[in-house]
Write a protein that holds these residues in place. Structure first.
Motif, PDB file in Angstrom:
ATOM      1  N   THR A 136      49.694  26.885  29.580  1.00 26.65           N
ATOM      2  CA  THR A 136      49.011  26.501  30.821  1.00 26.65           C
ATOM      3  C   THR A 136      49.843  26.957  32.012  1.00 26.65           C
ATOM      4  OG1 THR A 136      48.314  24.499  29.668  1.00 26.65           O
ATOM      5  CG2 THR A 136      48.012  24.541  32.069  1.00 26.65           C
ATOM      6  N   ILE A 137      49.195  27.487  33.027  1.00 25.27           N
ATOM      7  CA  ILE A 137      49.883  27.825  34.264  1.00 25.27           C
ATOM      8  C   ILE A 137      49.139  27.099  35.386  1.00 25.27           C
ATOM      9  CG2 ILE A 137      50.800  29.696  35.694  1.00 25.27           C
ATOM     10  CD1 ILE A 137      50.215  31.608  33.423  1.00 25.27           C
ATOM     11  N   ILE A 138      49.885  26.586  36.336  1.00 26.97           N
ATOM     12  CA  ILE A 138      49.258  25.970  37.506  1.00 26.97           C
ATOM     13  C   ILE A 138      49.784  26.680  38.745  1.00 26.97           C
ATOM     14  CG2 ILE A 138      48.902  23.833  38.816  1.00 26.97           C
ATOM     15  CD1 ILE A 138      49.419  22.248  36.270  1.00 26.97           C
ATOM     16  N   SER A 139      48.879  27.273  39.507  1.00 26.32           N
ATOM     17  CA  SER A 139      49.281  27.972  40.726  1.00 26.32           C
ATOM     18  C   SER A 139      48.126  27.950  41.712  1.00 26.32           C
ATOM     19  CB  SER A 139      49.670  29.417  40.411  1.00 26.32           C
ATOM     20  OG  SER A 139      49.957  30.115  41.620  1.00 26.32           O
ATOM     21  N   SER A 140      48.396  28.391  42.950  1.00 21.59           N
ATOM     22  CA  SER A 140      47.317  28.403  43.940  1.00 21.59           C
ATOM     23  C   SER A 140      46.497  29.683  43.876  1.00 21.59           C
ATOM     24  CB  SER A 140      47.866  28.174  45.345  1.00 21.59           C
ATOM     25  OG  SER A 140      49.002  28.957  45.550  1.00 21.59           O
ATOM     26  N   SER A 141      47.046  30.775  43.297  1.00 26.16           N
ATOM     27  CA  SER A 141      46.219  31.954  43.039  1.00 26.16           C
ATOM     28  C   SER A 141      46.912  32.894  42.068  1.00 26.16           C
ATOM     29  CB  SER A 141      45.866  32.694  44.334  1.00 26.16           C
ATOM     30  OG  SER A 141      46.990  33.384  44.827  1.00 26.16           O
ATOM     31  N   TYR A 142      46.100  33.763  41.452  1.00 24.35           N
ATOM     32  CA  TYR A 142      46.591  34.736  40.471  1.00 24.35           C
ATOM     33  C   TYR A 142      46.023  36.097  40.814  1.00 24.35           C
ATOM     34  CZ  TYR A 142      47.145  30.404  37.834  1.00 24.35           C
ATOM     35  OH  TYR A 142      47.487  29.133  37.458  1.00 24.35           O
ATOM     36  N   ALA A 143      46.700  37.136  40.353  1.00 21.56           N
ATOM     37  CA  ALA A 143      46.097  38.459  40.449  1.00 21.56           C
ATOM     38  C   ALA A 143      44.955  38.526  39.436  1.00 21.56           C
ATOM     39  CB  ALA A 143      47.136  39.528  40.150  1.00 21.56           C
ATOM     40  N   ASP A 144      43.882  39.243  39.784  1.00 26.74           N
ATOM     41  CA  ASP A 144      42.664  39.260  38.960  1.00 26.74           C
ATOM     42  C   ASP A 144      42.890  39.633  37.502  1.00 26.74           C
ATOM     43  OD1 ASP A 144      41.026  38.554  41.028  1.00 26.74           O
ATOM     44  OD2 ASP A 144      40.436  40.604  41.536  1.00 26.74           O
ATOM     45  N   ILE A 145      43.563  40.759  37.289  1.00 24.80           N
ATOM     46  CA  ILE A 145      43.670  41.259  35.908  1.00 24.80           C
ATOM     47  C   ILE A 145      44.485  40.283  35.073  1.00 24.80           C
ATOM     48  CG2 ILE A 145      44.375  43.172  34.423  1.00 24.80           C
ATOM     49  CD1 ILE A 145      44.083  45.059  36.746  1.00 24.80           C
ATOM     50  N   PHE A 146      45.561  39.789  35.671  1.00 28.57           N
ATOM     51  CA  PHE A 146      46.408  38.839  34.966  1.00 28.57           C
ATOM     52  C   PHE A 146      45.602  37.593  34.578  1.00 28.57           C
ATOM     53  CE2 PHE A 146      49.096  35.105  34.936  1.00 28.57           C
ATOM     54  CZ  PHE A 146      50.031  35.465  33.992  1.00 28.57           C
ATOM     55  N   TYR A 147      44.797  37.116  35.504  1.00 27.70           N
ATOM     56  CA  TYR A 147      43.976  35.929  35.275  1.00 27.70           C
ATOM     57  C   TYR A 147      43.058  36.143  34.064  1.00 27.70           C
ATOM     58  CZ  TYR A 147      40.844  32.025  36.486  1.00 27.70           C
ATOM     59  OH  TYR A 147      40.102  30.872  36.470  1.00 27.70           O
ATOM     60  N   ASN A 148      42.388  37.308  34.028  1.00 35.23           N
ATOM     61  CA  ASN A 148      41.525  37.637  32.888  1.00 35.23           C
ATOM     62  C   ASN A 148      42.309  37.684  31.593  1.00 35.23           C
ATOM     63  OD1 ASN A 148      39.161  38.006  34.277  1.00 35.23           O
ATOM     64  ND2 ASN A 148      39.594  40.158  34.714  1.00 35.23           N
ATOM     65  N   ASN A 149      43.463  38.343  31.665  1.00 34.03           N
ATOM     66  CA  ASN A 149      44.263  38.527  30.454  1.00 34.03           C
ATOM     67  C   ASN A 149      44.709  37.200  29.857  1.00 34.03           C
ATOM     68  OD1 ASN A 149      44.117  41.313  30.361  1.00 34.03           O
ATOM     69  ND2 ASN A 149      46.015  41.644  31.497  1.00 34.03           N
ATOM     70  N   CYS A 150      44.951  36.198  30.686  1.00 32.25           N
ATOM     71  CA  CYS A 150      45.399  34.897  30.182  1.00 32.25           C
ATOM     72  C   CYS A 150      44.398  34.320  29.183  1.00 32.25           C
ATOM     73  CB  CYS A 150      45.587  33.915  31.333  1.00 32.25           C
ATOM     74  SG  CYS A 150      47.100  34.199  32.252  1.00 32.25           S
ATOM     75  N   PHE A 151      43.119  34.351  29.559  1.00 32.58           N
ATOM     76  CA  PHE A 151      42.095  33.751  28.700  1.00 32.58           C
ATOM     77  C   PHE A 151      42.007  34.428  27.337  1.00 32.58           C
ATOM     78  CE2 PHE A 151      40.724  32.315  32.870  1.00 32.58           C
ATOM     79  CZ  PHE A 151      40.415  30.985  32.614  1.00 32.58           C
ATOM     80  N   LYS A 152      42.398  35.705  27.287  1.00 34.61           N
ATOM     81  CA  LYS A 152      42.327  36.421  26.003  1.00 34.61           C
ATOM     82  C   LYS A 152      43.474  36.008  25.094  1.00 34.61           C
ATOM     83  CE  LYS A 152      39.619  39.416  28.237  1.00 34.61           C
ATOM     84  NZ  LYS A 152      38.191  39.257  28.122  1.00 34.61           N
TER      85      LYS A 152
END
Ligand code: SF4
Lengths: 465, 203
Positions: free
Chosen positions: B97-113
């Motif tokens: 789990t990561i908690i932050s106020s924003s993420y870069a798009d690609i990284f955000y997608n990659n997390c769910f995978k």
């Protein structure tokens, strides 16, 4: 309804939206290199799946390849294994690969346009964030992760959420020697590296239409540095002229059909964008980054800022960290910053026009004492073209190294790198801590600015030369 | 993929913004051709000294953060390259789990995978959570994906947003490719139509 170019491409590639799942978007072209693909092939193999459309894929080797002594075996055993794995994966799956010895080899985002593999209106993906480059052709091109590489190989689609749209309107004339790179850096400076998050940018205005195709590629290449998923420029006569006759461009009847489709792509007049940003081209000076993020950038006549110059606490802290890492004192004039190494190359600025302008600056000069300057063409075709024009001689006579193509010092995976504390003027796209070597200090600039710094030993305002 | 279950875990704090993928996993570790084993290289340049020993100044090396599964971190996390090695390293290290106020798009997608849940909070909430962790290092948060809620001992509880499809897939551990292949007829039909309307793409 009036549509933006992004919405037109989205609508024409929408496959299905199953209940509770994200919409599936069809992918026309899939670009590959050796670093982000091996685990995807491994996944495919383990699940007994096949590449659905081998013809949609073009692969190259660029990140780990040496830029000198190519005929010798690769010294780094892990890089060697990665290169060999790529060759085997492409062979097993019958994919078109421009390997290290192939005369078409080069950095993926340089090679693909050279062969006309991407056309307007396509959806293009690659396990590489600088895929945005191909938006220069009016294609929706974006970077994906390795799991998505596997997903596209297996299904020719990707689950996607629709992005927001941002229009960046830039009118007016650029000043002499200001270039697409300076526009890209000025945008990042203005909106920040998270400014485009969640958006696809469309660049428009007279300063954009005036850019050559190569300039548009440089601009779209750095859409990701402004946080955007992709960048787009509407296709026009320059786009069509560039593509005509290239290996993978349509021909005969198909050319006419394709052309009619391409002409339907530009955003409709009055189409709505979620965000609009405007810049005046005449205000854009040659840019130099002073920090460790592409948004920490300023004009050549300016000074290095101090933390107090920022209102925002986070930016103040970031400035102070960056000055510390970069070994810079606040309020130093940019033109007083000395450099140790010059790098011209990368998918941002490794094309023929980049070497032409750099050679113009270099002609009749000598690389300053204690400065190393390396020119790394983006592909073998760029290299050959430059050599046919005698540009290599200009660089070599001035004391530069003229190398074989590859990503090289853009990310320093192949052994070309800065040592700790060394300071570069680099035409690449990222100035993160350690990007060009641990402790290395990177200043991002245009090719003309990099070349001028090579002979001066510090940054200079090229407009005054 | 492993299903994502409700859990109570230590939250580690990195009070840094714009942490880029070159820091998460430096490029010298990208040459591997396998997917596993990246955890030891997570934040390598910050985490280790020149001689390879642990840098005790680095946040995640604090004993209180050992075994943390939750990373609380500053704005624009994961910016930079598309390398999935970044979430691989994060997951392999043990974070889910990561908690932050924003993420870069690609990284955000990659997390769910990769069975990593990236939670977005507003900046004020993030600051409150950061204060709670720094005042009480080793504190445990409860992450409940089902109810989209995080609860903390100091009562800084909050609800978070997550796309419905992503939530389903994460909580059931479903992989995207199998889900997409359920739509294979639709893909075939689309492709046929696309061939007719864009014949130049197939020559
Ligand atoms: S030149 Fe740099 S940015 Fe471009 S693909 Fe290579 S490493 Fe990536």
């Amino acid at each position: 309804m009036k549509k933006t170019m992004y919405e037109k491409i989205w609508d024409s590639h929408f496959v299905v939206e199953a209940a509770g799942q994200a919409p599936l978007l069809y992918v026309d072209r899939h670009l590959m290199h050796e670093v982000t693909s091996p685990q995807a092939f491994e996944g495919l193999r383990l699940s007994n799946r096949k590449v659905r459309n081998p013809h949609s894929i073009l692969a190259t080797m660029d990140h780990c390849v040496p830029t000198k002594n190519r005929d010798l075996p690769i010294a780094d055993p892990i890089a060697k294994k990665q290169i060999e794995t790529m060759a085997k994966n492409c062979q097993d799956n019958n994919l078109n690969l421009y390997d290290m010895k192939n005369p078409n080899n080069g950095v993926i985002h340089i090679v693909v346009p050279e062969h006309g593999f991407v056309h307007p209106g396509m959806v293009v993906v690659c396990g590489d964030s600088h895929t945005a480059t191909h938006g220069a052709f009016g294609a929706l091109a974006f970077g994906i992760g390795t799991s998505e590489v596997e997903h596209v190989m297996a299904t020719q689609t990707l689950p996607q959420q629709k992005s927001k749209t941002m229009l960046i309107q830039i009118d007016g004339e650029l000043s002499k020697y200001a270039s697409a790179k300076d526009i890209a850096l000025a945008i990042t400076g203005k909106i920040g590296t998270a400014g485009g998050t969640g958006h696809v940018i469309e660049y428009a205005g007279s300063a954009i239409t005036n850019l050559s195709m190569e300039g548009r590629m440089t601009l779209c290449n750095m859409a990701i540095e402004a946080g955007a998923r992709a960048g787009l420029v509407a296709p026009d006569q320059k786009t069509f002229d560039y593509l005509k006759g290239r290996e993978f461009a349509p021909s005969g009847d198909n050319w006419d059909k394709a052309l009619a489709y391409w002409k339907s792509l530009p955003s409709d007049d009055g189409a709505k964008f979620d965000t609009i940003i405007t810049l005046n081209a005449a205000d854009i000076e040659p840019q130099v980054t002073w920090g460790t993020s592409p948004e920490q950038v300023t004009g050549i006549t300016s000074i290095v800022p101090a933390p107090e110059d920022f209102d925002d606490e986070i930016k103040r802290q970031a400035c102070s960290n960056a000055l510390n890492y970069m070994g810079l004192t606040a309020h130093t004039k940019i033109t007083d910053i000395p450099v140790d190494l010059i790098f011209i190359g990368s998918c941002t600025n490794g094309r023929i026009e980049d070497f032409r302008i750099a050679a113009e600056m270099t002609k009749g000069t000598k690389v300053a004492d204690n400065v190393t300057a390396i020119a790394v063409p983006g592909s073998y075709h760029v290299k050959k073209q430059a050599e046919d024009e005698g540009l290599d001689k200009i660089f070599i006579d001035a004391g530069w190294e003229w190398r074989e193509p590859g990503c090289s010092m853009c990310l320093a995976m192949n052994g070309d790198e800065l040592t700790a504390g060394q300071r570069s003027a680099s035409t690449s796209n990222r100035n993160f801590e350690g990007r060009q070597g641990k402790g290395g200090r990177t200043h991002l600039v245009s090719p003309a600015m990099a070349a001028a710094a090579a002979s001066a030993g510090h940054f200079v305002d090229i407009r005054t030369l | 993929m492993e299903p994502y279950n409700k859990h109570e875990s230590i939250a580690a704090l990195m009070n840094r913004s714009n942490v880029d993928t070159d820091q998460i996993i430096p490029k010298q570790f990208l040459k591997k051709v396998e997917r596993s084993g990246f955890g030891v290289h997570l934040f390598h340049d910050w985490r280790y000294n020149e001689d390879g020993s642990d840098n005790t100044e680095f946040e995640l090396n604090k004993p209180a953060f050992k075994d943390a599964k939750i990373l609380v971190v500053g704005d624009n996390f994961g910016c930079g390259s598309s390398r999935e090695h970044a979430p691989w390293a994060i997951a392999d290290y043990g974070f889910n789990t990561i908690i932050s106020s924003s993420y870069a798009d690609i990284f955000y997608n990659n997390c769910f995978k990769n069975s990593v849940l990236p939670i977005v909070v507003d900046k004020t909430t993030l600051a409150t959570l950061m204060d709670e962790v720094s005042a009480n290092e080793g504190v445990k948060f409860v992450v409940d994906l089902e109810n989209q809620q995080v609860t903390t001992p100091a009562g800084n509880d909050f609800k978070f947003e997550v796309d419905h499809a992503r939530k389903e897939n994460l909580s059931k551990g479903l992989d995207d490719i199998s889900l997409t292949l359920q739509q294979i007829d639709k893909i075939d039909q689309y492709e046929e139509k696309h061939k007719q309307s864009h014949p130049w793409l197939w020559v």
